[in-house]
Enzyme design. Structure first.
Site, PDB file in Angstrom:
ATOM      1  N   GLU A   1       0.025  -1.684  -0.223  1.00  0.00           N
ATOM      2  CA  GLU A   1       0.231  -0.154   0.698  1.00  0.00           C
ATOM      3  C   GLU A   1       0.750   1.617   0.377  1.00  0.00           C
ATOM      4  O   GLU A   1       0.722   2.448  -0.587  1.00  0.00           O
ATOM      5  CB  GLU A   1      -0.895   0.501   1.396  1.00  0.00           C
ATOM      6  CG  GLU A   1      -1.953  -0.836   1.433  1.00  0.00           C
ATOM      7  CD  GLU A   1      -2.850  -1.110   0.184  1.00  0.00           C
ATOM      8  OE1 GLU A   1      -3.685  -0.143  -0.298  1.00  0.00           O
ATOM      9  OE2 GLU A   1      -3.265  -2.181  -0.834  1.00  0.00           O
TER      10      GLU A   1
ATOM     11  N   ASP B   1       8.356  -2.501 -12.349  1.00  0.00           N
ATOM     12  CA  ASP B   1       9.395  -4.243 -11.900  1.00  0.00           C
ATOM     13  C   ASP B   1      11.278  -3.486 -12.327  1.00  0.00           C
ATOM     14  O   ASP B   1      10.777  -2.051 -12.750  1.00  0.00           O
ATOM     15  CB  ASP B   1       9.437  -4.477 -13.262  1.00  0.00           C
ATOM     16  CG  ASP B   1      10.433  -6.365 -12.814  1.00  0.00           C
ATOM     17  OD1 ASP B   1       9.833  -6.475 -12.138  1.00  0.00           O
ATOM     18  OD2 ASP B   1      11.105  -6.706 -13.758  1.00  0.00           O
TER      19      ASP B   1
ATOM     20  N   PHE C   1      15.489  -0.695   1.465  1.00  0.00           N
ATOM     21  CA  PHE C   1      15.264  -2.257   0.445  1.00  0.00           C
ATOM     22  C   PHE C   1      16.128  -2.360   0.630  1.00  0.00           C
ATOM     23  O   PHE C   1      17.041  -1.627  -1.098  1.00  0.00           O
ATOM     24  CB  PHE C   1      14.257  -2.922   1.050  1.00  0.00           C
ATOM     25  CG  PHE C   1      13.615  -2.177   0.095  1.00  0.00           C
ATOM     26  CD1 PHE C   1      13.369  -2.793  -1.480  1.00  0.00           C
ATOM     27  CD2 PHE C   1      12.763  -0.968  -0.472  1.00  0.00           C
ATOM     28  CE1 PHE C   1      13.176  -2.489  -2.692  1.00  0.00           C
ATOM     29  CE2 PHE C   1      12.229  -0.731  -1.414  1.00  0.00           C
ATOM     30  CZ  PHE C   1      12.199  -0.983  -2.311  1.00  0.00           C
TER      31      PHE C   1
ATOM     32  N   TYR D   1      19.343  -3.379  -2.238  1.00  0.00           N
ATOM     33  CA  TYR D   1      20.212  -3.078  -2.437  1.00  0.00           C
ATOM     34  C   TYR D   1      20.812  -2.180  -1.733  1.00  0.00           C
ATOM     35  O   TYR D   1      21.549  -1.107  -1.903  1.00  0.00           O
ATOM     36  CB  TYR D   1      20.882  -3.508  -3.802  1.00  0.00           C
ATOM     37  CG  TYR D   1      20.813  -5.223  -3.867  1.00  0.00           C
ATOM     38  CD1 TYR D   1      22.070  -5.831  -4.142  1.00  0.00           C
ATOM     39  CD2 TYR D   1      19.685  -5.431  -4.860  1.00  0.00           C
ATOM     40  CE1 TYR D   1      21.889  -7.121  -4.172  1.00  0.00           C
ATOM     41  CE2 TYR D   1      19.834  -6.781  -5.084  1.00  0.00           C
ATOM     42  CZ  TYR D   1      20.718  -7.537  -4.879  1.00  0.00           C
ATOM     43  OH  TYR D   1      20.873  -8.258  -5.873  1.00  0.00           O
TER      44      TYR D   1
ATOM     45  N   LYS E   1      15.574   9.930  -1.056  1.00  0.00           N
ATOM     46  CA  LYS E   1      15.204   9.020  -2.533  1.00  0.00           C
ATOM     47  C   LYS E   1      14.601   8.970  -3.727  1.00  0.00           C
ATOM     48  O   LYS E   1      14.620   8.833  -4.311  1.00  0.00           O
ATOM     49  CB  LYS E   1      15.423   7.802  -1.566  1.00  0.00           C
ATOM     50  CG  LYS E   1      15.852   6.540  -2.510  1.00  0.00           C
ATOM     51  CD  LYS E   1      14.988   5.427  -1.230  1.00  0.00           C
ATOM     52  CE  LYS E   1      15.123   4.062  -2.072  1.00  0.00           C
ATOM     53  NZ  LYS E   1      14.804   2.732  -1.740  1.00  0.00           N
TER      54      LYS E   1
END
Length: 235
Positions: free
Chosen positions: A10, A74, A182, A184, A214
């Site tokens: 979510e 993706d 999360f 790498y 980020k």
């Protein structure tokens, strides 16, 4: 207009809503985002060999089952000296899907002897929008329990399909730093750095950045922003 995001996370909807508000202003209120997870949809089998193929596969899977426009993405890490690996295998590089610590440990071991200047890498994200034609006769029945692999677009012959890419370039550091993010993130240092980090000379890995820092430079954020014109065209 309702759009289904092909995710069970979510938090991803929050990110997309923020990008839509940033790009569309008040028009963003015309869009209702719902997750595939909230509709009880399963995840499709990702058989694509590129980020673009897998993003499109996931968006088609959701659009076919709901008859609604669908967004999917993706992404993964590309390390130049490794011939663009781990690529689409990023999440399961160590052999166990989603084991971030094992994936990081293996990748660092594989390039341990590579000089710093040659440890260049990039995160790449493909984002896809599939908007089926609103025709009840052509829309497949919604089947939340189905886990069939949909990769050929059958039943979506007249759908509008858009796929865009976003990248975040950087370097693989020699040891993990930071606890945010999360994957790498702890071993990836983006080329684009916050002004305060540049001024201090203390450059940050993705995992040392705040979510806001980020998101401003991330591959996913860039891809989703590039997808906004196609979303706006549906309004």
């Amino acid at each position: 207009m309702k759009i289904v995001v092909a995710t069970h996370n979510e938090g991803k909807l929050v990110e997309i809503r923020a990008i839509l508000a940033e790009r569309l202003g008040d028009r963003a209120d015309e869009i209702e985002l719902v997750s595939a997870g909230s509709l009880g949809l399963s995840d499709p089998v990702e058989t694509g060999v590129t980020f673009e193929a897998n993003a499109l596969l996931k968006a088609r899977f959701v659009a076919l089952r709901t008859g609604l426009p669908a967004i999917a993405d993706d992404s993964g890490l590309i390390v130049d000296v490794m011939g663009n690996a781990p690529g689409i295998l990023s999440a399961r590089w160590s052999g166990e899907h989603g084991n971030d610590e094992a994936n990081n440990r293996l990748l660092l071991a594989q390039i341990e002897d590579i000089q710093d200047d040659d440890r260049t890498a990039r995160f790449r994200c493909a984002a896809a929008l599939v908007a089926p034609v609103a025709d009840e006769e052509d829309t497949a029945d919604f089947d939340a329990a189905s886990g069939d692999d949909i990769d050929d677009g059958d039943g979506l012959e007249d759908a509008q399909e858009t796929v865009v890419l976003g990248e975040m370039a950087g370097t693989i550091v020699r040891a993990p730093h930071g606890t945010n993010g999360f994957g790498y993130d702890p071993i990836f240092m983006p080329d684009d750095q916050p002004a305060e980090a540049v001024a201090s000379g203390e450059l940050l890995t993705s995992a040392q950045m705040t979510p806001e820092q980020k998101n401003a430079i991330s591959h996913r954020g860039k891809a989703l922003r590039a997808l906004v014109p196609a979303i706006e065209a549906l309004l």
